[in-house]
Scaffold this active site. Structure first.
Site, PDB file in Angstrom:
ATOM      1  N   LYS A 152       0.821  -1.216   0.000  1.00 16.36           N
ATOM      2  CA  LYS A 152       0.000   0.000   0.000  1.00 16.36           C
ATOM      3  C   LYS A 152       0.856   1.267   0.000  1.00 16.36           C
ATOM      4  CE  LYS A 152      -4.175  -2.183   1.573  1.00 16.36           C
ATOM      5  NZ  LYS A 152      -3.779  -3.609   1.759  1.00 16.36           N
TER       6      LYS A 152
HETATM    7  C1  LIG Z   1      -4.505  -4.657   1.190  1.00 16.28           C
HETATM    8  C2  LIG Z   1      -3.797  -5.960   1.021  1.00 16.28           C
HETATM    9  C3  LIG Z   1      -4.256  -6.936   0.105  1.00 16.28           C
HETATM   10  C4  LIG Z   1      -5.524  -6.765  -0.695  1.00 16.28           C
HETATM   11  O1  LIG Z   1      -5.372  -5.825  -1.734  1.00 16.28           O
HETATM   12  P1  LIG Z   1      -6.676  -5.229  -2.486  1.00 16.28           P
HETATM   13  O2  LIG Z   1      -6.173  -4.121  -3.332  1.00 16.28           O
HETATM   14  O3  LIG Z   1      -7.578  -4.756  -1.383  1.00 16.28           O
HETATM   15  O4  LIG Z   1      -7.284  -6.345  -3.274  1.00 16.28           O
HETATM   16  C5  LIG Z   1      -3.504  -8.096  -0.034  1.00 16.28           C
HETATM   17  N1  LIG Z   1      -2.381  -8.301   0.682  1.00 16.28           N
HETATM   18  C6  LIG Z   1      -1.909  -7.385   1.567  1.00 16.28           C
HETATM   19  C7  LIG Z   1      -0.654  -7.689   2.315  1.00 16.28           C
HETATM   20  C8  LIG Z   1      -2.590  -6.185   1.767  1.00 16.28           C
HETATM   21  O5  LIG Z   1      -2.116  -5.289   2.653  1.00 16.28           O
END
Ligand SMILES: *Cc1c(COP(=O)(O)O)cnc(C)c1O
Length: 468
Positions: free
Chosen positions: A112
């Site tokens: 993120k």
């Molecule tokens: C947020 C997250 C996801 C999911 O991603 P999306 O964009 O919500 O599908 C998967 N793995 C990790 C480690 C995350 O932090």
């Protein structure tokens, strides 16, 4: 470049307004009015370029002149300068045509950061140009909260309030939110569940007088700027593996559908991405959809990959809009039915259109641990549980294809000590830049499960006079 709402009723917006808006006024999500494409020659010209150079080429058409080239370049340079790997998002080879891309070299060691670090800087840039401020209020079950806090800390025009369920996030996740010594950052522990936190945030957004007075905005993946920043690493990986002259596929651990939708955008921009493979945990509503064609809600069950413990994927609405030939009324009708009845089905033609690109599979906790052990034994790479699900999905759904598949490694294994300990017998140490975490002083406000209490706290912190 203008953006349209998936519900078809909200006004079109340019990129800079979009960044501050989040959800469209008709309840929809914004998408580009038309997909910008790069020519084959332009893609070829990006081979061998740095992550930042590819980012500039990918982001520029989406920004549509609302930010000058010089400013965009400066924002991109600043965004990725402190990432802890010189390649920003390194590719590693796991097998003949099996690859992982490590997306955990940012400040909070989850993918993120790649989008939120960009969004934080965009907020500052756009708000300064408009002499405005925003207040980010968000709920988190773990990773988004720390990434949003880290992205917004010390930004002049932004205040950030993150609600998390008291006692229900991991110690690393909590400390990443509570140890940031910045005046504009507020971690709030709510006596309730993640759903309670989310309901409080929704209540604050629904309080229009307060929403306007506090200039509330969102940093979750309904914000288009996050999706577009994620398109970059799909392009970087594809170019490394031979695009635009060779097909490349991806396997993506999926919760809210934001990450994998960025892969769809990369494809729409002209990259030869043939398949997008979705890995889910036992909360496998998406995998079932691509297998059977019906989206049917069940209860959320906890798993070893908590960032994907989710039933309703908000970004799926953006794909639905494409599958329904950009008919906002049809999107509204289907999603209204889904909210009411907990289920909907797409006709066969639309399902085939989706399945031409997407495929999905649910992976159990036991299979997740098995994959962590197997990949570690074979290659030395330690996967976090989310990344292990992507690798498992890649290997399970490869079929006869000999094209490269890139599994996205979305978090550092130190973030999920439980899975590492169960799979390998010991937790993975935190990277050096986080070594202070377990001893740093924590700063957190504990509040009851009440929208009024949170509203009161936000108002006082901002110095607002708002009636309760
Ligand atoms: C947020 C997250 C996801 C999911 O991603 P999306 O964009 O919500 O599908 C998967 N793995 C990790 C480690 C995350 O932090």
């Amino acid at each position: 470049m203008q953006y349209v709402s998936t519900r078809g009723q909200a006004p079109q917006l340019p990129f800079d307004d979009l960044v501050l808006t989040g959800l469209a006024r008709d309840g929809g999500l914004y998408v580009p009015a038309a997909w910008p494409k790069l020519s084959t020659a332009e893609w070829r010209g990006l081979r061998g370029k740095t992550y930042q150079e590819v980012a500039f080429a990918v982001l520029k058409p989406f920004i549509g002149g609302t930010i000058s080239d010089d400013d965009l370049q400066a924002i991109i340079e600043d965004t990725y300068k402190d990432f802890r790997h010189p390649a920003v998002a390194p590719l590693k080879q796991l097998g003949q045509q099996d690859w992982v891309m490590e997306l955990f070299h940012g400040p909070t060691i989850a993918f993120k950061d790649y989008a939120l670090q960009f969004l934080g800087r965009l907020f500052d840039h756009v708000l300064k140009a408009k002499s405005a401020r925003v207040t980010i209020v968000g709920a988190t079950s773990g990773d988004t909260g720390s990434a949003a806090i880290e992205a917004c800390r010390d930004r002049e025009a932004v205040d950030v309030f993150i609600l998390y369920p008291h006692g229900r996030v991991s110690e690393v996740q909590r400390r990443q939110m509570t140890t940031v010594p910045a005046k504009n950052v507020h971690a709030i522990a709510v006596d309730g569940t993640f759903d309670d936190c989310q309901d409080i945030v929704k209540a604050l957004f629904a309080d229009l007088e307060f929403r306007d007075a506090a200039h509330l905005s969102a940093a979750n993946s309904i914000n288009w700027a996050r999706i577009v920043a994620q398109v970059v690493y799909y392009a970087v990986a594809s170019l490394h593996l031979g695009a635009p002259d060779r097909t490349v596929n991806f396997a993506v651990p999926t919760g809210n559908f934001g990450n994998v939708f960025a892969g769809y955008c990369a494809r729409a921009m002209g990259l030869p991405i043939e398949r997008l493979i979705i890995g889910t945990n036992r909360n496998d509503i998406l995998a079932r959809f691509f297998q059977r064609g019906d989206m049917t809600m069940e209860d959320v069950e906890p798993s070893l990959s908590p960032s994907m413990d989710i039933q309703v994927s908000s970004n799926f609405e953006r794909l639905l809009f494409e599958l329904l030939d950009r008919d906002g009324a049809a999107v509204t009708e289907i999603l209204t039915r889904f909210r009411k009845e907990g289920t909907y089905r797409l006709d066969d033609a639309r399902l085939q259109k989706a399945k031409a690109v997407f495929d999905g599979i649910g992976v159990s906790d036991e299979e997740t641990l098995e994959t962590i052990r197997k990949i570690h034994a074979e290659t030395g790479e330690i996967l976090d549980p989310h990344s292990a699900i992507a690798v498992r999905a890649m290997q399970a759904l490869r079929g006869d294809s000999r094209d490269p598949i890139v599994a996205l490694a979305c978090a550092h294994p130190a973030k999920f000590t439980d899975a590492a300990t169960k799979a390998l017998g010991a937790p993975v140490p935190l990277p050096p830049h986080l070594s202070h975490l377990m001893t740093a002083e924590e700063r957190v406000t504990r509040l009851p499960n009440s929208a009024a209490a949170v509203k009161d706290f936000v108002s006082k912190s901002l110095g607002l006079k708002v009636s309760a």
